[in-house]
Each structure stands twice: as structure tokens, then as C-alpha cells.
Design a protein around this motif. Structure first.
Motif, PDB file in Angstrom:
ATOM      1  N   SER A   1      26.539  -0.749 -36.324  1.00 12.79           N
ATOM      2  CA  SER A   1      25.666   0.426 -36.379  1.00 12.79           C
ATOM      3  C   SER A   1      26.122   1.389 -35.301  1.00 12.79           C
TER       4      SER A   1
ATOM      5  N   ILE B   1      24.543   2.076 -32.765  1.00 10.34           N
ATOM      6  CA  ILE B   1      24.166   1.540 -31.454  1.00 10.34           C
ATOM      7  C   ILE B   1      25.245   0.515 -31.093  1.00 10.34           C
TER       8      ILE B   1
ATOM      9  N   HIS C   1      13.432  -4.192 -34.521  1.00  7.65           N
ATOM     10  CA  HIS C   1      14.209  -3.195 -33.791  1.00  7.65           C
ATOM     11  C   HIS C   1      14.168  -1.930 -34.650  1.00  7.65           C
TER      12      HIS C   1
ATOM     13  N   SER D   1      14.857   1.251 -34.243  1.00 11.93           N
ATOM     14  CA  SER D   1      16.017   2.146 -34.306  1.00 11.93           C
ATOM     15  C   SER D   1      17.105   1.557 -35.188  1.00 11.93           C
TER      16      SER D   1
ATOM     17  N   SER E   1      16.206   1.823 -38.841  1.00  9.94           N
ATOM     18  CA  SER E   1      16.336   3.170 -39.412  1.00  9.94           C
ATOM     19  C   SER E   1      17.800   3.555 -39.611  1.00  9.94           C
ATOM     20  N   LEU E   2      18.707   3.052 -38.757  1.00 10.48           N
ATOM     21  CA  LEU E   2      20.121   3.316 -38.957  1.00 10.48           C
ATOM     22  C   LEU E   2      20.616   2.673 -40.253  1.00 10.48           C
TER      23      LEU E   2
END
Length: 302
Positions: free
Chosen positions: A54, A56, A66, A68, A71-72
Motif C-alpha cells: 500500500s 503506507i 486499520h 487508513s 481505505s487505501l
């Protein structure tokens, strides 16, 4: 050990001439990995959240949701897939989808679009998780579950298999399924080959982790669409030149949540425009490569 279970020789200095259709100097194969909705998540009964592939980079695993990371991955199924779908439809390019079965079930609209585009849908296992330490019987059961659900969703069993995050048992288990035409869980060559270490010879159609947008999500990877483009172009140019005497195949790996981003897909668009300049190029699916290899290099001659 009595027999070393690895082939370090391969085709050596005299690889076979693949005789690609229309005397093509290179076979190009695009893979779209569809994984969104099947990654590690406590929502899926996993102990921790996803950490792999991802935006991140170096993500930590949480023992909770998690948001974030979720959503990725959601971007891939909600937006990225459709951007890539439009692009390949525009250029009329056949591709292979490595479809994680749980993810495929969560997005019937994407599945419908894949089938309407006549894309090959290969199996990318039941889950997008690491199988390295999974017990043999559990992995065997999940593989069968994946094949059954894949057939239910698409109307046919998968011709191709790619787990990706494999265990030491994965190829043994693939060999137990005679309906699987080829396996892509190898990075060992520029041409297909047979692996004779299992209950039946496995036709291996090698994949890639370097001509792959996953390097947008790793240290020492791609930082811009231009980086991606130049790497793909350099790979193509070298293999195309080699094709005058010894044609090869080129695999390109894509992910909806990565290459589906505007700044990343720009490099892919440039690459598609580059290869359009050449006529003696075979752009195909992995199943087509496997069928070609079986026809021209049948097991009786290997």
C-alpha cells in the motif's frame, strides 16, 4: 538430501526458440492483481491488519481495524480498477486477472466487467494473506474452497494459479489439481518451463516482482510514473532486441490500488504508447502462453 530440489541450470545458454505467433520477437503479458477486500483484516477473522503493498510503506500491523489501510485498499476496488479497465479497453489489450476469490465475490460489478471484456481470470488463492506457515491441510482446504467458489462465480475452474505469498507446500498442492493448466508462482526464467518435482509436471509461466507496480510501495522502488515507464521501456527494449535470435516473454504486474492512481498510471500509458510502435509483438494472456507452450513444447519432448 539425496536430490537437491532446485533447478539451477534451466535452459542454460541455449534457450528454446518459443515460436511466438506471427514470428513475434516478444510476448507481452499484463497481469492485474485483484486483491481488495481479501487482505488481512480483523473484519475477516485475522489477528492483525494488512501491512503489505500500500502507499503506507512500512506499515505496522494493528490488532484492530486499520482504517487508513482499509481505505487505501478500497480505492483499488472503487476507483483504481475502473481506471485500469477503461485504459485496457481503450487500447483493446487482453489481460490476465490474478483474482483473489474472496475479493472477487465482494465486487460483482468488477467481475461482470472482467468477463464482458473477455479477460482471463486466473486464481490468486482464496485470500490475500501470507501462507508461509499455514499447515498443509488448511492450505489444501482453502485451495479447494477457492477453486469451487471461482467456478461458481465465473462459470469455469481457473486455468491458472498464482498464490503470490506462497508456502513450501503451495506447488505440491497446485500439482494435485489437474484442471489447473499452469502455475505462475515462479520468477525463475524469461520463458515457461516444466517443474518435475511434484506429483505431475507443472507448467510454470513465470511472473515478475520487478516490472511490477508493487515497487511504488517498497523502499528503493518507483517514485514517479516516469520511473515505472522507463523501467518497463528498458525491459521491453532489451528483450525485443534479444528477440532477433532468442525471443522471450515479458510480464508486467499491476495492482488496482497502485497503478490505478492517476500519477502512477501515467507511466503505464506512456509504455502502451511506446509498444504500439512495433508490429512484431504478441500481447496475450497467460493462458494463451500456456496453451502455446503445451502445443509447441509438449511434455513428451521435454
Amino acid at each position: 538430501m539425496a536430490v537437491y530440489p532446485r533447478d539451477m541450470l534451466g535452459y542454460g545458454q541455449n534457450p528454446p526458440h518459443p515460436n511466438w505467433p506471427n514470428k513475434s520477437l516478444i510476448a507481452i503479458q499484463f497481469v492485474l492483481n485483484y486483491e481488495e477486500g481479501a487482505e488481512n483484516s480483523v473484519l475477516h477473522g485475522d489477528e492483525q491488519s494488512e501491512t503489505f503493498l500500500s502507499d503506507i510503506v512500512g506499515a505496522q500491523a494493528f490488532n484492530d481495524r486499520h482504517m487508513s489501510m482499509e481505505s487505501l485498499y478500497e480505492y483499488g476496488s472503487r476507483a483504481g480498477f475502473w481506471r485500469l479497465h477503461r485504459l485496457f479497453k481503450q487500447y483493446q489489450i487482453p489481460i490476465t486477472v490474478f483474482a483473489v476469490t474472496m475479493a472477487l465475490k465482494r465486487n460483482p460489478q468488477a467481475l461482470e466487467a472482467m468477463m464482458a471484456s473477455d479477460w482471463e481470470i486466473a486464481s490468486h488463492a482464496m485470500r490475500w494473506i501470507n501462507f508461509q506457515s499455514m499447515p498443509l491441510e488448511q492450505e489444501r482446504a482453502m485451495m479447494q474452497q477457492s477453486i469451487d467458489l471461482h467456478e461458481q462465480l465465473t462459470g469455469a475452474k481457473p486455468a491458472g494459479w498464482y498464490t503470490g505469498r506462497t508456502s513450501p507446500n503451495t506447488l505440491k498442492l497446485v500439482a494435485e489439481n489437474p484442471d489447473i493448466l499452469y502455475c505462475a508462482d515462479t520468477y525463475a526464467d524469461d520463458l515457461p518451463y516444466y517443474d518435475h518435482h511434484y506429483s505431475r509436471p507443472l507448467l510454470m509461466v513465470p511472473y515478475t516482482l520487478e516490472a511490477n507496480d508493487m515497487r511504488f510501495a517498497t523502499p528503493q522502488g518507483f517514485n514517479t510514473g516516469d520511473h515505472f515507464y522507463h523501467y518497463l521501456k528498458d525491459t521491453f527494449d532489451v528483450l525485443y532486441a534479444e528477440g532477433e535470435h532468442a525471443p522471450k516473454m515479458m510480464s508486467i504486474g499491476l495492482h488496482c490500488r497502485l497503478a490505478g492512481r492517476p500519477g502512477k498510471i501515467a507511466g503505464l500509458i506512456k509504455f502502451l504508447k511506446h509498444i504500439q510502435q512495433y508490429e512484431d509483438v504478441w500481447i496475450c494472456t497467460r493462458q494463451q502462453i500456456a496453451q502455446h507452450w503445451l502445443k509447441h513444447f509438449p511434455l513428451t519432448n521435454v
